[in-house]
Design a protein around this motif. Structure first.
Motif, PDB file in Angstrom:
ATOM      1  N   GLU A 303       0.843  -1.192   0.000  1.00 52.70           N
ATOM      2  CA  GLU A 303       0.000   0.000   0.000  1.00 52.70           C
ATOM      3  C   GLU A 303       0.883   1.248   0.000  1.00 52.70           C
ATOM      4  OE1 GLU A 303      -3.141   0.106  -0.387  1.00 52.70           O
ATOM      5  OE2 GLU A 303      -3.608  -2.021  -0.147  1.00 52.70           O
ATOM      6  N   LYS A 345      -9.814  -2.170   0.892  1.00 52.93           N
ATOM      7  CA  LYS A 345     -11.035  -1.375   0.904  1.00 52.93           C
ATOM      8  C   LYS A 345     -12.218  -2.252   1.331  1.00 52.93           C
ATOM      9  CE  LYS A 345      -9.687   2.158  -2.456  1.00 52.93           C
ATOM     10  NZ  LYS A 345      -8.249   1.874  -2.358  1.00 52.93           N
ATOM     11  N   GLY A 395      -7.229   1.334   3.810  1.00 52.03           N
ATOM     12  CA  GLY A 395      -8.321   1.274   2.849  1.00 52.03           C
ATOM     13  C   GLY A 395      -9.684   1.327   3.492  1.00 52.03           C
TER      14      GLY A 395
END
Length: 510
Positions: A303, A345, A395
């Motif tokens: 990330e 997410k 996320g």
């Protein structure tokens, strides 16, 4: 604060690694990851027939560690319909071993100081964009108090950089301080009952200190099992640059008496198929030497991080491949808990959670971020995505209450159970119980009790209403499974336990 030191950081680094605590685990001077053999096995099994794949899937229901050739064959599947069969099997195996429960936890970052220079990490020592701190014991307690008494967590993963200020003594002291919290809340008590540790590799003497302080699971992720990639992203001369010292961290933990250990790979550093094979090889060597594999497997993806260049990355993992690798791991290491985190997410987590057993919630990955985000005067007023304080960007930043409400809507029961660790169901005992399905029964009963406790103490009105309905549904299922899976005495104990919790008692378990 960390203990005063007489040795320099350089001396500390030189003295930390014990070569004999690597050599004892090697075979003919080599570690158990054979890069060429793994690559060849992936190639050799790249054209497995649908019939063979279905036989492999069928064997996975025996809840045993999968043969590496079979894992390689699963990794080769490209047919969408056959993949769907594997996804379905992964969901069924999760249900067989763990039932519908999902365990929630939160990470507590205690330090951003680190002597390493990992090319993908915001906390690397040369990154001047990051604010460097080590929390004092009082600050650690303040962070944990938010998690235990304002949010309602019962499990933490405490995270530490590799630095002399956060050695085994500091880790043990912070654990003890967290365990000391007992705050009155709405109907009961805010407390942390299980502290897991995500920290750098330690020598056996340091790991003994963590065991004595009450460690739950010890997590050390290899990041990448590919030797050449490991060397490229972990500069030579740094502590983390020593591949075998890290690879055998969990072996040393076992020898120190810590029988719950956790593996993981940072997907994106190298080919995801190789990393899955590496995880299975890691589990196999643990089984070979100690008779049990990893308690959990984590699947983080790369990330973005503050002031960190990712232009060199050639192995980004697509959403489709990420979902599939989770399914393969569920079949390959079927007894292990499988953790998906808020790096992902919400929509991604929703799509894989029926194959997983744990996720984090209300997560902050900055140093002191919980106290910042939950000040006494106005809860939640401060943005908790502060790049200069955290290791990477999140996320999913939703509250525990919101995530629990979503999980309930999806048919899950959220468990805050820590009973197994206090009843001695750890290590080989819990692995045997998971393989036989017995632990799933204990977990179902304890999930009902601990979820009822959380609903009483922390849930908002809508979440409590929905949670109560899922508990009613679970109770119907348990009654229908008497006497096949649950005894009449267990049912009666459970029914009385629910009444006692609603009347104000806490921490009841089987």
């Amino acid at each position: 604060m960390p203990m005063a030191r007489t040795e320099t950081t350089a001396q500390w680094q030189k003295n930390l690694i014990k070569q004999d605590e690597i050599d004892r685990y090697l075979s003919s001077g080599k570690d158990f990851i054979d890069d060429e053999a793994i690559e060849n096995e992936i190639k050799a099994n790249s054209s497995a027939s649908p019939e063979r794949i279905r036989e492999i899937v069928k064997k996975a229901f025996d809840i045993k560690l999968m043969d590496s050739a079979d894992v390689a064959a699963l990794l080769s599947v490209t047919d969408p319909a056959l993949k769907e069969e594997i996804f379905a099997a992964a969901r069924e195996i999760k249900m067989k071993v763990y039932d519908k429960r999902v365990v929630t936890f939160a990470p507590l970052y205690c330090s951003s100081k680190c002597v390493n220079a990992c090319s993908y990490c915001g906390f690397r020592c040369g990154n001047e964009a990051i604010e460097r701190r080590v929390l004092s014991l009082d600050e650690v307690e303040a962070e944990a108090r938010v998690l235990a008494s304002k949010i309602g967590h019962k499990r933490l993963v405490m995270v530490y950089g590799e630095h002399p200020d956060t050695d085994a003594d500091y880790i043990a002291e912070t654990m003890c301080r967290v365990y000391s919290i007992k705050d009155p809340v709405r109907g009961g008590v805010g407390e942390i009952r299980r502290v897991n540790i995500n920290a750098a590799p330690l020598p056996i003497e340091g790991l003994v200190k963590l065991r004595e302080a009450g460690i739950g699971t010890y997590q050390v992720f290899q990041e990448t099992y590919h030797h050449d990639t490991y060397r490229k992203v972990h500069p030579e001369g740094t502590l983390k640059g020593n591949y075998p010292w890290r690879l055998y961290a969990l072996h040393r933990a076992m020898d120190a008496g810590i029988d719950d250990v956790a593996v993981g790979a940072l997907f994106g550093l190298y080919d995801w198929k190789f990393e899955v094979m590496g995880l299975v090889a890691h589990a196999r060597d643990l089984e070979k030497r100690f008779g049990l594999g990893p308690h959990t497997v984590s699947v983080p993806r790369l990330e973005p991080a503050a002031d960190t260049d990712f232009s060199w990355v050639k192995h980004w993992v697509s959403d489709e491949d990420f979902r599939y690798l989770i399914a393969v791991i569920r079949l390959a290491i079927p007894y292990a808990g499988l953790i998906v985190t808020n790096r992902e997410k919400p929509e991604m987590i929703r799509s894989v959670i029926k194959m997983c057993t744990q996720r984090d919630a209300d997560t902050r990955v900055g140093i002191g971020a919980y106290s910042d985000a939950f000040p006494e005067t106005e809860a939640g007023a401060i943005n908790h995505q502060q790049e200069e304080k955290q290791q990477f960007m999140l996320g999913d930043t939703r509250s525990l209450d919101a995530i629990i409400r979503e999980l309930v809507d999806m048919g899950h029961i959220v468990s805050f159970c820590t009973a197994g660790y206090r009843c001695g169901r750890t290590g080989k005992k819990i692995m045997d119980a998971l393989s036989s399905g017995q632990e799933g029964c204990f977990c179902k009963l304890n999930a009902v009790l601990t979820f009822q406790e959380w609903l009483e103490d922390f849930a908002t009105g809508d979440t409590k209403e929905k949670g109560s309905k899922i508990i009613d549904k679970e109770m119907e299922e348990i009654r229908a499974r008497v006497p096949a899976d649950f005894s009449k005495a267990q049912l009666e104990h459970l029914e009385k336990g629910l009444l006692r919790i609603r009347a104000g008692e806490r921490d009841l378990y089987f």
